[in-house]
Design a protein around this motif. Structure first.
Motif, PDB file in Angstrom:
ATOM      1  N   MET A 168       0.811  -1.207   0.000  1.00  0.00           N
ATOM      2  CA  MET A 168       0.000   0.000   0.000  1.00  0.00           C
ATOM      3  C   MET A 168       0.846   1.259   0.000  1.00  0.00           C
ATOM      4  O   MET A 168       1.359   1.666   1.047  1.00  0.00           O
ATOM      5  N   PRO A 169       1.060   1.880  -1.179  1.00  0.00           N
ATOM      6  CA  PRO A 169       1.624   3.227  -1.170  1.00  0.00           C
ATOM      7  C   PRO A 169       0.526   4.194  -0.769  1.00  0.00           C
ATOM      8  O   PRO A 169      -0.531   4.245  -1.400  1.00  0.00           O
ATOM      9  N   ALA A 170       0.713   4.936   0.289  1.00  0.00           N
ATOM     10  CA  ALA A 170      -0.391   5.716   0.850  1.00  0.00           C
ATOM     11  C   ALA A 170       0.065   7.117   1.222  1.00  0.00           C
ATOM     12  O   ALA A 170       1.256   7.375   1.410  1.00  0.00           O
ATOM     13  N   PRO A 171      -0.884   8.037   1.341  1.00  0.00           N
ATOM     14  CA  PRO A 171      -0.552   9.399   1.800  1.00  0.00           C
ATOM     15  C   PRO A 171      -0.095   9.378   3.258  1.00  0.00           C
ATOM     16  O   PRO A 171      -0.256   8.395   3.982  1.00  0.00           O
ATOM     17  N   ARG A 172       0.419  10.516   3.697  1.00  0.00           N
ATOM     18  CA  ARG A 172       0.944  10.614   5.060  1.00  0.00           C
ATOM     19  C   ARG A 172      -0.136  10.391   6.113  1.00  0.00           C
ATOM     20  O   ARG A 172       0.165  10.034   7.246  1.00  0.00           O
ATOM     21  N   TRP A 173      -1.423  10.607   5.730  1.00  0.00           N
ATOM     22  CA  TRP A 173      -2.449  10.494   6.755  1.00  0.00           C
ATOM     23  C   TRP A 173      -2.645   9.073   7.285  1.00  0.00           C
ATOM     24  O   TRP A 173      -3.343   8.862   8.261  1.00  0.00           O
ATOM     25  N   ILE A 206     -17.685  11.087  20.750  1.00  0.00           N
ATOM     26  CA  ILE A 206     -17.883   9.664  21.026  1.00  0.00           C
ATOM     27  C   ILE A 206     -16.897   8.863  20.180  1.00  0.00           C
ATOM     28  O   ILE A 206     -16.630   9.192  19.029  1.00  0.00           O
ATOM     29  N   GLY A 207     -16.339   7.828  20.778  1.00  0.00           N
ATOM     30  CA  GLY A 207     -15.376   6.978  20.085  1.00  0.00           C
ATOM     31  C   GLY A 207     -15.249   5.654  20.791  1.00  0.00           C
ATOM     32  O   GLY A 207     -15.638   5.510  21.958  1.00  0.00           O
ATOM     33  N   GLY A 208     -14.700   4.677  20.089  1.00  0.00           N
ATOM     34  CA  GLY A 208     -14.496   3.363  20.675  1.00  0.00           C
ATOM     35  C   GLY A 208     -13.318   3.346  21.629  1.00  0.00           C
ATOM     36  O   GLY A 208     -12.675   4.376  21.880  1.00  0.00           O
ATOM     37  N   PRO A 209     -12.973   2.173  22.165  1.00  0.00           N
ATOM     38  CA  PRO A 209     -11.901   2.091  23.174  1.00  0.00           C
ATOM     39  C   PRO A 209     -10.492   2.135  22.585  1.00  0.00           C
ATOM     40  O   PRO A 209      -9.526   2.261  23.334  1.00  0.00           O
ATOM     41  N   ASP A 210     -10.359   2.030  21.243  1.00  0.00           N
ATOM     42  CA  ASP A 210      -9.034   1.960  20.633  1.00  0.00           C
ATOM     43  C   ASP A 210      -8.700   3.246  19.885  1.00  0.00           C
ATOM     44  O   ASP A 210      -9.538   3.790  19.160  1.00  0.00           O
ATOM     45  N   VAL A 211      -7.477   3.716  20.071  1.00  0.00           N
ATOM     46  CA  VAL A 211      -6.933   4.820  19.285  1.00  0.00           C
ATOM     47  C   VAL A 211      -5.812   4.233  18.433  1.00  0.00           C
ATOM     48  O   VAL A 211      -4.813   3.742  18.969  1.00  0.00           O
ATOM     49  N   LEU A 212      -5.974   4.272  17.114  1.00  0.00           N
ATOM     50  CA  LEU A 212      -5.069   3.587  16.199  1.00  0.00           C
ATOM     51  C   LEU A 212      -4.668   4.509  15.056  1.00  0.00           C
ATOM     52  O   LEU A 212      -5.378   5.461  14.736  1.00  0.00           O
ATOM     53  N   ARG A 213      -3.540   4.217  14.450  1.00  0.00           N
ATOM     54  CA  ARG A 213      -3.202   4.871  13.198  1.00  0.00           C
ATOM     55  C   ARG A 213      -4.056   4.266  12.089  1.00  0.00           C
ATOM     56  O   ARG A 213      -4.469   3.101  12.182  1.00  0.00           O
ATOM     57  N   TYR A 214      -4.290   5.038  11.027  1.00  0.00           N
ATOM     58  CA  TYR A 214      -5.144   4.509   9.961  1.00  0.00           C
ATOM     59  C   TYR A 214      -4.532   3.240   9.358  1.00  0.00           C
ATOM     60  O   TYR A 214      -5.244   2.301   9.024  1.00  0.00           O
ATOM     61  N   GLY A 215      -3.208   3.205   9.265  1.00  0.00           N
ATOM     62  CA  GLY A 215      -2.558   1.995   8.767  1.00  0.00           C
ATOM     63  C   GLY A 215      -2.842   0.795   9.654  1.00  0.00           C
ATOM     64  O   GLY A 215      -2.978  -0.337   9.170  1.00  0.00           O
ATOM     65  N   GLN A 216      -2.947   1.014  10.963  1.00  0.00           N
ATOM     66  CA  GLN A 216      -3.280  -0.078  11.875  1.00  0.00           C
ATOM     67  C   GLN A 216      -4.712  -0.549  11.680  1.00  0.00           C
ATOM     68  O   GLN A 216      -5.006  -1.736  11.875  1.00  0.00           O
ATOM     69  N   LEU A 217      -5.599   0.364  11.289  1.00  0.00           N
ATOM     70  CA  LEU A 217      -6.967  -0.050  10.986  1.00  0.00           C
ATOM     71  C   LEU A 217      -6.970  -1.040   9.828  1.00  0.00           C
ATOM     72  O   LEU A 217      -7.670  -2.057   9.859  1.00  0.00           O
ATOM     73  N   ILE A 232       2.963  -0.883   4.445  1.00  0.00           N
ATOM     74  CA  ILE A 232       2.402   0.413   4.053  1.00  0.00           C
ATOM     75  C   ILE A 232       3.514   1.447   4.014  1.00  0.00           C
ATOM     76  O   ILE A 232       4.267   1.599   4.976  1.00  0.00           O
ATOM     77  N   ALA A 233       3.611   2.137   2.893  1.00  0.00           N
ATOM     78  CA  ALA A 233       4.619   3.188   2.737  1.00  0.00           C
ATOM     79  C   ALA A 233       3.913   4.526   2.636  1.00  0.00           C
ATOM     80  O   ALA A 233       3.094   4.739   1.736  1.00  0.00           O
ATOM     81  N   ALA A 234       4.198   5.420   3.563  1.00  0.00           N
ATOM     82  CA  ALA A 234       3.578   6.748   3.553  1.00  0.00           C
ATOM     83  C   ALA A 234       4.342   7.657   2.588  1.00  0.00           C
ATOM     84  O   ALA A 234       5.547   7.856   2.728  1.00  0.00           O
ATOM     85  N   LEU A 235       3.639   8.195   1.601  1.00  0.00           N
ATOM     86  CA  LEU A 235       4.247   9.061   0.593  1.00  0.00           C
ATOM     87  C   LEU A 235       3.818  10.500   0.820  1.00  0.00           C
ATOM     88  O   LEU A 235       2.639  10.759   1.088  1.00  0.00           O
ATOM     89  N   PRO A 236       4.718  11.455   0.671  1.00  0.00           N
ATOM     90  CA  PRO A 236       4.362  12.855   0.931  1.00  0.00           C
ATOM     91  C   PRO A 236       3.674  13.541  -0.234  1.00  0.00           C
ATOM     92  O   PRO A 236       3.258  14.689  -0.109  1.00  0.00           O
ATOM     93  N   VAL A 237       3.542  12.867  -1.375  1.00  0.00           N
ATOM     94  CA  VAL A 237       3.106  13.563  -2.592  1.00  0.00           C
ATOM     95  C   VAL A 237       1.616  13.430  -2.881  1.00  0.00           C
ATOM     96  O   VAL A 237       1.095  14.129  -3.748  1.00  0.00           O
TER      97      VAL A 237
END
Length: 499
Positions: A168-173, A206-217, A232-237
């Motif tokens: 997964m080449p992905a944005p920084r988010w 309101i939110g669930g019990p877990d706080v995760l990075r989107y990649g962890q989702l 997963i590789a976060a790309l700045p472009v």
């Protein structure tokens, strides 16, 4: 308690209504097209009224005698002035609720950071909440982040990105922190909000019990789905707009839904407080962890028990008017393609094949042509052919079927079985596809009609450009549907996916 629900045809509204009924409330739903609720399982348990929320008189009529209003409408794309339209609608509802003596408004907004510039859609949600809270009617604004449940847009995006891409080449988010919440917990808070003391007028995260990075989702989904975790590789472009195009192409999520979701992920979206616990206690057994929410969503989908889905979200820019009756065609340029076939199978057997059209069953003819048309639609920002359908065997008015929308469905009885689909693919005009099953002697008669209202010269050129394929696609479709009915149930189902 007498409750009015706006957005009852949406993903959350369609699940909330039966739970409010179960909780003992008298429920009224205001919708633009009441026919979309005629075939839902809870249709007889609620009062459905027709009306547009931009029409103050219609809102006033729906608001009479109401104690609590649920505001569950929000635009995900479409016109550039959607922010103004949403503020107008919120103002209509707020003012009408005040005049009618409503005791409580409950609004489902979006979780957002406390600082920094918000996306247009998150900004609009915040402003709508402010309009409702300043109405003079006590208002609870529940601000939820990524909602995980069978059929939710966020869940489907996570699922398809994870399943389609081994890398997964992905944005920084993808490195941003997210606090997902199970749809069952969102519904818990919404139902309970109706009985909160009237003096409460504020927002609650309101939110669930877990706080995760989107990649962890994504990798949490992979584990629950039995897949290998994805590097997963976060790309700045990749800008939100470019990422939206990417999601549009590799998932069934259309661009108009993908871009707002991605824009909302540009910052950490984590609950800033837990004040909701002092007003509404968590569900019995606690909030649902993320991976369990994924597991439950997958189980519901595999069991064919998806209550509501993102698929049935209205597509902005698609034809919105129902097919006019034939006499009203006078003065218009209309193109039709009509096919009829005699079938030795009874009408009920023929109808089961008709009702199963689309999704994994396919369209019974020239699959390559349908696939190409789906990709063209995706490239144009449409929903494409992979949107599928909510239920593999049954349809109801308002359901999405790939790039069509069920406008009318009537199983055979005293009258022939009838299905009308309205096109939501990108076309220069308006298009419908009708199919019917009518008893005829010892068997049945199949009738199929495609109807196209062209828009300008482009529409006429489009019809004649695809006309040579009609003899293959539409004729083959009619032949295969009748032959499937005659062959019986053993020939349908999984085998149809290859057609």
């Amino acid at each position: 308690m007498r409750v009015l629900v706006t957005g009852a045809t949406g993903y959350i509204g369609g699940r909330l209504v039966p739970r409010l009924v179960e909780a003992g409330h008298e429920v009224r739903a205001i919708v633009r097209r009441p026919e979309r609720l005629r075939t839902v399982p809870w249709a007889r348990d609620v009062e459905v009224v027709g009306g547009d929320l931009t029409d103050a008189a219609a809102v006033d009529a729906a608001m009479r005698g109401i104690d609590t209003v649920y505001y569950l409408v929000h635009s995900m794309g479409g016109r550039g002035d959607f922010e103004d339209v949403e503020l107008e609608i919120a103002g209509n509802v707020a003012e009408s609720a005040r005049r009618s003596g409503v005791g409580r408004i409950v609004y489902l907004g979006g979780l957002h950071p406390g600082e920094g510039e918000l996306s247009r859609h998150l900004r609009s949600r915040v402003r709508v909440g402010e309009v409702l809270m300043s109405s003079g009617v006590p208002t609870i604004v529940l601000q939820a982040g990524v909602i995980i449940g069978s059929g939710s847009t966020s869940f489907e995006m996570i699922r398809h990105l994870t399943e389609v891409l081994p890398y997964m080449p992905a944005p920084r988010w993808v490195r941003n922190f997210i606090q997902p919440i199970a749809v069952r917990d969102v519904l818990h808070y919404l139902v309970a909000a109706a009985r909160v003391p009237e003096r409460v007028n504020r927002t609650f995260d309101i939110g669930g019990p877990d706080v995760l990075r989107y990649g962890q989702l994504m990798n949490g989904y992979a584990v629950e789905a039995g897949l290998r975790q994805r590097p997963i590789a976060a790309l700045p472009v990749l800008t939100p707009w470019l990422a939206g195009q990417w999601v549009n192409l590799v998932t069934p999520i259309p661009r108009r839904l993908a871009v707002p979701i991605i824009e909302s992920l540009q910052f950490d979206c984590v609950a800033r407080d837990h004040d909701i616990d002092r007003v509404i206690p968590p569900p019995a057994g606690g909030l649902t962890p993320y991976r369990r929410a994924v597991r439950l969503a997958l189980e519901r989908e595999r069991a064919g028990e998806v209550e509501t889905s993102w698929q049935n979200t209205e597509v902005v820019g698609a034809p919105s008017d129902p097919l006019p009756s034939d006499p009203e065609w006078a003065g218009y340029r209309v193109y039709t393609d009509v096919r009829e076939r005699e079938c030795s199978a009874p009408a009920a057997s023929l109808w089961s094949v008709i009702e199963g059209v689309g999704g994994t069953n396919g369209w019974y003819s020239f699959p390559l042509a349908w696939a190409i048309r789906g990709w063209i639609d995706k490239l144009a920002g449409g929903v494409g052919l992979r949107r599928g359908r909510r239920d593999p065997a049954r349809l109801r008015a308002g359901d999405a079927v790939d790039f069509w929308r069920v406008e009318r469905v009537a199983p055979p009885g005293d009258r022939p079985g009838f299905l009308r689909l309205r096109a939501e693919m990108r076309v220069p005009g308006r298009a419908w596809l009708e199919m019917s099953a009518e008893p005829a002697g010892q068997g049945s008669r199949y009738r199929q009609r495609a109807v196209f209202f062209p828009r300008g010269l482009a529409g006429r050129l489009y019809w004649w450009a695809v006309f040579p394929f009609h003899g293959i696609v539409f004729a083959g479709m009619a032949n295969r549907i009748t032959s499937e009915a005659e062959a019986g149930p053993s020939s349908t189902g999984a085998e149809v996916t290859n057609r």
